[in-house]
Design a protein around this motif. Sequence first.
Motif, PDB file in Angstrom:
ATOM      1  N   ALA A 102       0.841  -1.202   0.000  1.00 29.62           N
ATOM      2  CA  ALA A 102       0.000   0.000   0.000  1.00 29.62           C
ATOM      3  C   ALA A 102       0.876   1.253   0.000  1.00 29.62           C
ATOM      4  CB  ALA A 102      -0.933  -0.004   1.208  1.00 29.62           C
ATOM      5  N   ILE A 103       1.987   1.213   0.721  1.00 27.88           N
ATOM      6  CA  ILE A 103       2.895   2.358   0.745  1.00 27.88           C
ATOM      7  C   ILE A 103       3.577   2.507  -0.617  1.00 27.88           C
ATOM      8  CG2 ILE A 103       5.004   3.285   1.790  1.00 27.88           C
ATOM      9  CD1 ILE A 103       3.955   2.066   4.446  1.00 27.88           C
ATOM     10  N   ARG A 104       3.922   1.384  -1.254  1.00 33.40           N
ATOM     11  CA  ARG A 104       4.475   1.464  -2.615  1.00 33.40           C
ATOM     12  C   ARG A 104       3.475   2.110  -3.567  1.00 33.40           C
ATOM     13  NH1 ARG A 104       6.707  -3.483  -0.869  1.00 33.40           N
ATOM     14  NH2 ARG A 104       8.968  -3.351  -0.842  1.00 33.40           N
ATOM     15  N   ASN A 105       2.188   1.836  -3.363  1.00 31.47           N
ATOM     16  CA  ASN A 105       1.150   2.463  -4.185  1.00 31.47           C
ATOM     17  C   ASN A 105       1.206   3.984  -4.013  1.00 31.47           C
ATOM     18  OD1 ASN A 105      -2.053   1.268  -5.188  1.00 31.47           O
ATOM     19  ND2 ASN A 105      -1.390   3.362  -5.383  1.00 31.47           N
ATOM     20  N   LEU A 106       1.356   4.459  -2.777  1.00 30.83           N
ATOM     21  CA  LEU A 106       1.466   5.902  -2.517  1.00 30.83           C
ATOM     22  C   LEU A 106       2.725   6.485  -3.167  1.00 30.83           C
ATOM     23  CD1 LEU A 106       0.448   5.989   1.255  1.00 30.83           C
ATOM     24  CD2 LEU A 106      -0.918   6.743  -0.696  1.00 30.83           C
ATOM     25  N   ILE A 107       3.827   5.756  -3.073  1.00 20.49           N
ATOM     26  CA  ILE A 107       5.072   6.216  -3.688  1.00 20.49           C
ATOM     27  C   ILE A 107       4.898   6.307  -5.201  1.00 20.49           C
ATOM     28  CG2 ILE A 107       7.489   5.600  -4.143  1.00 20.49           C
ATOM     29  CD1 ILE A 107       7.460   4.304  -1.280  1.00 20.49           C
ATOM     30  N   TYR A 108       4.268   5.302  -5.789  1.00 20.36           N
ATOM     31  CA  TYR A 108       4.028   5.306  -7.234  1.00 20.36           C
ATOM     32  C   TYR A 108       3.228   6.548  -7.646  1.00 20.36           C
ATOM     33  CZ  TYR A 108       1.880   4.312 -11.695  1.00 20.36           C
ATOM     34  OH  TYR A 108       1.440   4.429 -12.983  1.00 20.36           O
ATOM     35  N   LEU A 109       2.151   6.842  -6.916  1.00 19.18           N
ATOM     36  CA  LEU A 109       1.314   7.997  -7.250  1.00 19.18           C
ATOM     37  C   LEU A 109       2.091   9.303  -7.096  1.00 19.18           C
ATOM     38  CD1 LEU A 109      -2.040   6.864  -5.609  1.00 19.18           C
ATOM     39  CD2 LEU A 109      -1.474   6.890  -8.052  1.00 19.18           C
ATOM     40  N   GLU A 110       2.930   9.398  -6.067  1.00 21.87           N
ATOM     41  CA  GLU A 110       3.746  10.598  -5.877  1.00 21.87           C
ATOM     42  C   GLU A 110       4.735  10.763  -7.026  1.00 21.87           C
ATOM     43  OE1 GLU A 110       5.702  13.967  -4.469  1.00 21.87           O
ATOM     44  OE2 GLU A 110       3.734  13.169  -3.970  1.00 21.87           O
ATOM     45  N   LEU A 111       5.370   9.679  -7.451  1.00 24.96           N
ATOM     46  CA  LEU A 111       6.317   9.763  -8.562  1.00 24.96           C
ATOM     47  C   LEU A 111       5.604  10.172  -9.851  1.00 24.96           C
ATOM     48  CD1 LEU A 111       8.539   6.622  -7.840  1.00 24.96           C
ATOM     49  CD2 LEU A 111       9.127   9.032  -7.448  1.00 24.96           C
ATOM     50  N   CYS A 112       4.396   9.657 -10.059  1.00 26.32           N
ATOM     51  CA  CYS A 112       3.608  10.051 -11.238  1.00 26.32           C
ATOM     52  C   CYS A 112       3.298  11.540 -11.204  1.00 26.32           C
ATOM     53  CB  CYS A 112       2.299   9.262 -11.304  1.00 26.32           C
ATOM     54  SG  CYS A 112       2.512   7.546 -11.784  1.00 26.32           S
ATOM     55  N   ALA A 113       2.980  12.057 -10.016  1.00 22.10           N
ATOM     56  CA  ALA A 113       2.630  13.469  -9.886  1.00 22.10           C
ATOM     57  C   ALA A 113       3.807  14.377 -10.219  1.00 22.10           C
ATOM     58  CB  ALA A 113       2.135  13.762  -8.468  1.00 22.10           C
ATOM     59  N   ARG A 114       5.022  13.868 -10.100  1.00 18.67           N
ATOM     60  CA  ARG A 114       6.213  14.674 -10.393  1.00 18.67           C
ATOM     61  C   ARG A 114       6.496  14.779 -11.885  1.00 18.67           C
ATOM     62  NH1 ARG A 114      10.705  13.569  -6.019  1.00 18.67           N
ATOM     63  NH2 ARG A 114       9.426  13.682  -4.158  1.00 18.67           N
ATOM     64  N   GLY A 115       5.828  13.975 -12.687  1.00 15.19           N
ATOM     65  CA  GLY A 115       6.042  14.029 -14.135  1.00 15.19           C
ATOM     66  C   GLY A 115       7.056  12.998 -14.598  1.00 15.19           C
ATOM     67  N   GLY A 116       7.081  12.744 -15.897  1.00  8.98           N
ATOM     68  CA  GLY A 116       7.966  11.732 -16.454  1.00  8.98           C
ATOM     69  C   GLY A 116       7.323  10.359 -16.384  1.00  8.98           C
ATOM     70  N   THR A 132      12.117   5.934 -12.719  1.00 10.55           N
ATOM     71  CA  THR A 132      11.492   7.064 -13.402  1.00 10.55           C
ATOM     72  C   THR A 132      12.418   7.480 -14.542  1.00 10.55           C
ATOM     73  OG1 THR A 132      12.491   8.589 -11.793  1.00 10.55           O
ATOM     74  CG2 THR A 132      10.223   7.913 -11.401  1.00 10.55           C
ATOM     75  N   LEU A 133      11.790   7.918 -15.628  1.00 10.76           N
ATOM     76  CA  LEU A 133      12.556   8.327 -16.805  1.00 10.76           C
ATOM     77  C   LEU A 133      12.194   9.750 -17.175  1.00 10.76           C
ATOM     78  CD1 LEU A 133      12.051   5.135 -18.995  1.00 10.76           C
ATOM     79  CD2 LEU A 133      14.104   5.754 -17.730  1.00 10.76           C
ATOM     80  N   ASN A 134      13.180  10.616 -17.176  1.00 18.23           N
ATOM     81  CA  ASN A 134      13.023  11.954 -17.729  1.00 18.23           C
ATOM     82  C   ASN A 134      13.897  11.978 -18.964  1.00 18.23           C
ATOM     83  OD1 ASN A 134      11.206  13.129 -15.917  1.00 18.23           O
ATOM     84  ND2 ASN A 134      12.836  13.339 -14.393  1.00 18.23           N
ATOM     85  N   GLY A 135      13.261  11.910 -20.111  1.00 18.79           N
ATOM     86  CA  GLY A 135      13.997  11.639 -21.338  1.00 18.79           C
ATOM     87  C   GLY A 135      14.434  10.185 -21.280  1.00 18.79           C
ATOM     88  N   VAL A 192       6.635  15.756   1.218  1.00 19.72           N
ATOM     89  CA  VAL A 192       5.311  15.561   0.594  1.00 19.72           C
ATOM     90  C   VAL A 192       4.862  14.131   0.866  1.00 19.72           C
ATOM     91  CG1 VAL A 192       4.126  15.403  -1.616  1.00 19.72           C
ATOM     92  CG2 VAL A 192       5.778  17.214  -1.228  1.00 19.72           C
ATOM     93  N   LEU A 193       5.805  13.226   0.911  1.00 16.04           N
ATOM     94  CA  LEU A 193       5.488  11.819   1.162  1.00 16.04           C
ATOM     95  C   LEU A 193       6.289  11.370   2.365  1.00 16.04           C
ATOM     96  CD1 LEU A 193       3.762   9.584  -0.169  1.00 16.04           C
ATOM     97  CD2 LEU A 193       5.841   8.784  -1.228  1.00 16.04           C
ATOM     98  N   SER A 194       5.993  11.929   3.524  1.00 11.41           N
ATOM     99  CA  SER A 194       6.734  11.554   4.725  1.00 11.41           C
ATOM    100  C   SER A 194       6.149  10.270   5.268  1.00 11.41           C
ATOM    101  CB  SER A 194       6.665  12.666   5.772  1.00 11.41           C
ATOM    102  OG  SER A 194       5.310  12.946   6.056  1.00 11.41           O
ATOM    103  N   LEU A 195       6.929   9.214   5.155  1.00  8.40           N
ATOM    104  CA  LEU A 195       6.451   7.896   5.584  1.00  8.40           C
ATOM    105  C   LEU A 195       6.956   7.597   6.975  1.00  8.40           C
ATOM    106  CD1 LEU A 195       7.185   6.063   2.236  1.00  8.40           C
ATOM    107  CD2 LEU A 195       5.040   7.039   2.994  1.00  8.40           C
TER     108      LEU A 195
END
Length: 195
Positions: A102-116, A132-135, A192-195
């Motif tokens: 469940a925490i990995r799910n939160l991390i995934y959503l946070e990474l998506c919100a950052r773009g890329g 994550t891939l930027n370019g 933002v994602l303080s676990l």
Amino acid sequence: SRSRMADSRLVERLLERIYVHLGEVESLRKLGADAPIEGREAAPNTVESYLQALDESMLVRRVMKYDIFLGELAKSGYCFYLSDLALGRTRYGKFPGIEANAIRNLIYLELCARGGAVHCGRYDGTDFDFVTLNGNRPHCWQYAPELVGDRIPTPILSPLKRIPRDVPKTIISRRKLPQRFDFHTVSSFPSVLSL
């Protein structure tokens, strides 16, 4: 209705199955066998079309594996995450699966919100949580659900140690991490994602 999914019970069973097994590597055959309706397992083609519709509806995110070693998406293996854990909890109750997922799910959503682009990570046959891939520039992310003393357990560190030193890596934990590892300095993860 747009996707012509006639079997609402199969939709419910697939969503419930994904909720319980967040972030675990899946196959169509396994999903069909684990979401039977009246003792009958769903055919892989049916499961695939339903999963595609759930993904397009943005209820569920199908996350492919990206192999850093090859520089391409892996030919097999993917995980599912929910777009909103609160919706899952509202519909199916307290999360019954492994809390770390469940925490990995939160991390995934946070990474998506950052773009890329965000994928599950793989390097030369070894899996880790996310890349994550930027370019074309990868950044590796690994969640450490528990520490042993002030050390991160070997199974969590070993996939990252194999990745070249010039690839950035971040370890996320609920506890304060030691500031230095032999392979890389730990990057800080914003509050933002303080676990």
